[in-house]
Scaffold this motif. Structure first.
Motif, short mmCIF file in Angstrom:
data_model
loop_
_atom_site.label_atom_id
_atom_site.label_comp_id
_atom_site.label_asym_id
_atom_site.label_seq_id
_atom_site.Cartn_x
_atom_site.Cartn_y
_atom_site.Cartn_z
N SER A 1 0.82 -1.22 0.00
CA SER A 1 0.00 0.00 0.00
C SER A 1 0.85 1.27 0.00
CB SER A 1 -0.93 0.01 1.20
OG SER A 1 -0.17 0.00 2.39
N SER A 2 2.08 1.18 0.47
CA SER A 2 2.93 2.37 0.51
C SER A 2 3.76 2.53 -0.77
CB SER A 2 3.86 2.28 1.71
OG SER A 2 4.68 1.15 1.59
N PHE A 3 3.70 1.57 -1.68
CA PHE A 3 4.44 1.68 -2.93
C PHE A 3 3.76 2.68 -3.85
CE2 PHE A 3 6.03 -2.99 -2.52
CZ PHE A 3 6.77 -2.63 -1.43
N ARG A 4 4.49 3.14 -4.87
CA ARG A 4 3.95 4.16 -5.77
C ARG A 4 3.57 3.56 -7.11
NH1 ARG A 4 7.79 9.19 -6.08
NH2 ARG A 4 5.99 9.97 -7.20
N GLY A 5 2.54 4.13 -7.71
CA GLY A 5 2.15 3.79 -9.07
C GLY A 5 1.61 2.38 -9.19
N ALA A 6 1.97 1.73 -10.29
CA ALA A 6 1.47 0.38 -10.58
C ALA A 6 1.94 -0.62 -9.54
CB ALA A 6 1.91 -0.05 -11.97
N ARG A 7 3.01 -0.29 -8.84
CA ARG A 7 3.55 -1.21 -7.84
C ARG A 7 2.61 -1.40 -6.66
NH1 ARG A 7 9.86 0.72 -7.99
NH2 ARG A 7 10.19 0.07 -10.13
N SER A 8 1.63 -0.52 -6.53
CA SER A 8 0.65 -0.68 -5.46
C SER A 8 -0.73 -1.03 -6.00
CB SER A 8 0.56 0.60 -4.63
OG SER A 8 0.00 1.64 -5.41
N ARG A 9 -0.88 -1.13 -7.33
CA ARG A 9 -2.21 -1.34 -7.89
C ARG A 9 -2.37 -2.65 -8.67
NH1 ARG A 9 -1.22 4.04 -9.27
NH2 ARG A 9 -2.24 5.46 -7.84
N LEU A 10 -1.34 -3.03 -9.42
CA LEU A 10 -1.45 -4.21 -10.27
C LEU A 10 -0.93 -5.44 -9.53
CD1 LEU A 10 -0.15 -2.64 -13.59
CD2 LEU A 10 -2.49 -2.81 -12.78
N THR A 11 -1.73 -6.49 -9.53
CA THR A 11 -1.43 -7.65 -8.70
C THR A 11 -0.10 -8.30 -9.06
OG1 THR A 11 -3.78 -8.04 -8.48
CG2 THR A 11 -2.33 -9.83 -7.88
N ARG A 12 0.14 -8.48 -10.34
CA ARG A 12 1.38 -9.15 -10.74
C ARG A 12 2.60 -8.31 -10.37
NH1 ARG A 12 1.48 -11.08 -16.81
NH2 ARG A 12 -0.34 -12.18 -16.06
N THR A 13 2.49 -7.00 -10.59
CA THR A 13 3.59 -6.11 -10.25
C THR A 13 3.80 -6.06 -8.74
OG1 THR A 13 2.87 -4.78 -12.13
CG2 THR A 13 4.53 -3.82 -10.72
N ILE A 14 2.69 -6.08 -7.99
CA ILE A 14 2.80 -6.08 -6.53
C ILE A 14 3.56 -7.31 -6.05
CG2 ILE A 14 1.46 -6.36 -4.41
CD1 ILE A 14 -0.65 -4.57 -5.63
N ILE A 15 3.25 -8.47 -6.62
CA ILE A 15 3.92 -9.71 -6.21
C ILE A 15 5.41 -9.63 -6.49
CG2 ILE A 15 4.11 -12.18 -6.71
CD1 ILE A 15 1.06 -12.14 -7.18
N GLN A 16 5.78 -9.10 -7.67
CA GLN A 16 7.19 -8.95 -8.00
C GLN A 16 7.89 -8.00 -7.04
OE1 GLN A 16 7.04 -7.61 -12.03
NE2 GLN A 16 6.60 -9.64 -12.86
N GLN A 17 7.23 -6.88 -6.72
CA GLN A 17 7.83 -5.90 -5.82
C GLN A 17 7.95 -6.44 -4.40
OE1 GLN A 17 9.30 -3.84 -8.26
NE2 GLN A 17 9.36 -2.83 -6.28
N LYS A 18 6.98 -7.27 -4.01
CA LYS A 18 7.03 -7.85 -2.67
C LYS A 18 8.23 -8.78 -2.55
CE LYS A 18 4.48 -10.69 0.58
NZ LYS A 18 3.30 -11.48 0.84
#
Length: 117
Positions: A22-39
């Motif tokens: 939730s504290s990430f910016r842009g697509a990194r906090s919205r798109l599921t696949r990108t969130i998983i990669q960033q996590k």
């Protein structure tokens, strides 16, 4: 055919992942696949940097002790100081020695003079 309602398990999993990002910016906090990669990336970085932090603090303590010892008019360096500490069996770790060096330099000079004798 009747409409099949999907289960809630996948939605619950995605919500949990979104809370992490939730504290990430842009697509990194919205798109599921990108969130998983960033996590994955964030957890790898935090694991790696916990070890690096220990290393960095040890380097900082050594630098502080060395600077105070050399400026104090004592004619030897950090390695000789630590070697003499071990010979005299004084169990002071580098963190404590660095605190003494910052807060009370005279105390560190007294310790070094006692070691030399």
């Amino acid at each position: 055919m009747t409409r099949i309602r999907r289960g809630y398990i996948a939605r619950r999993r995605r919500t949990k992942i979104r809370l992490f990002a939730s504290s990430f910016r842009g697509a990194r906090s919205r798109l599921t696949r990108t969130i998983i990669q960033q996590k994955i990336r964030a957890l790898v970085s935090s694991h790696r940097d916990r070890d690096r932090q220990k290393r960095d603090f040890r380097r900082l303590w050594i630098t502080r002790i060395n600077a105070v010892i050399r400026e104090g008019g004592v004619s030897y360096s950090y390695c000789v100081f630590i070697h003499n500490l071990y010979k005299k069996q004084l169990l002071l770790n580098r963190k404590i020695l660095a605190q003494i060096a910052i807060l009370n330099r005279n105390c560190l000079y007294m310790i070094s003079n006692e070691i030399i004798k």
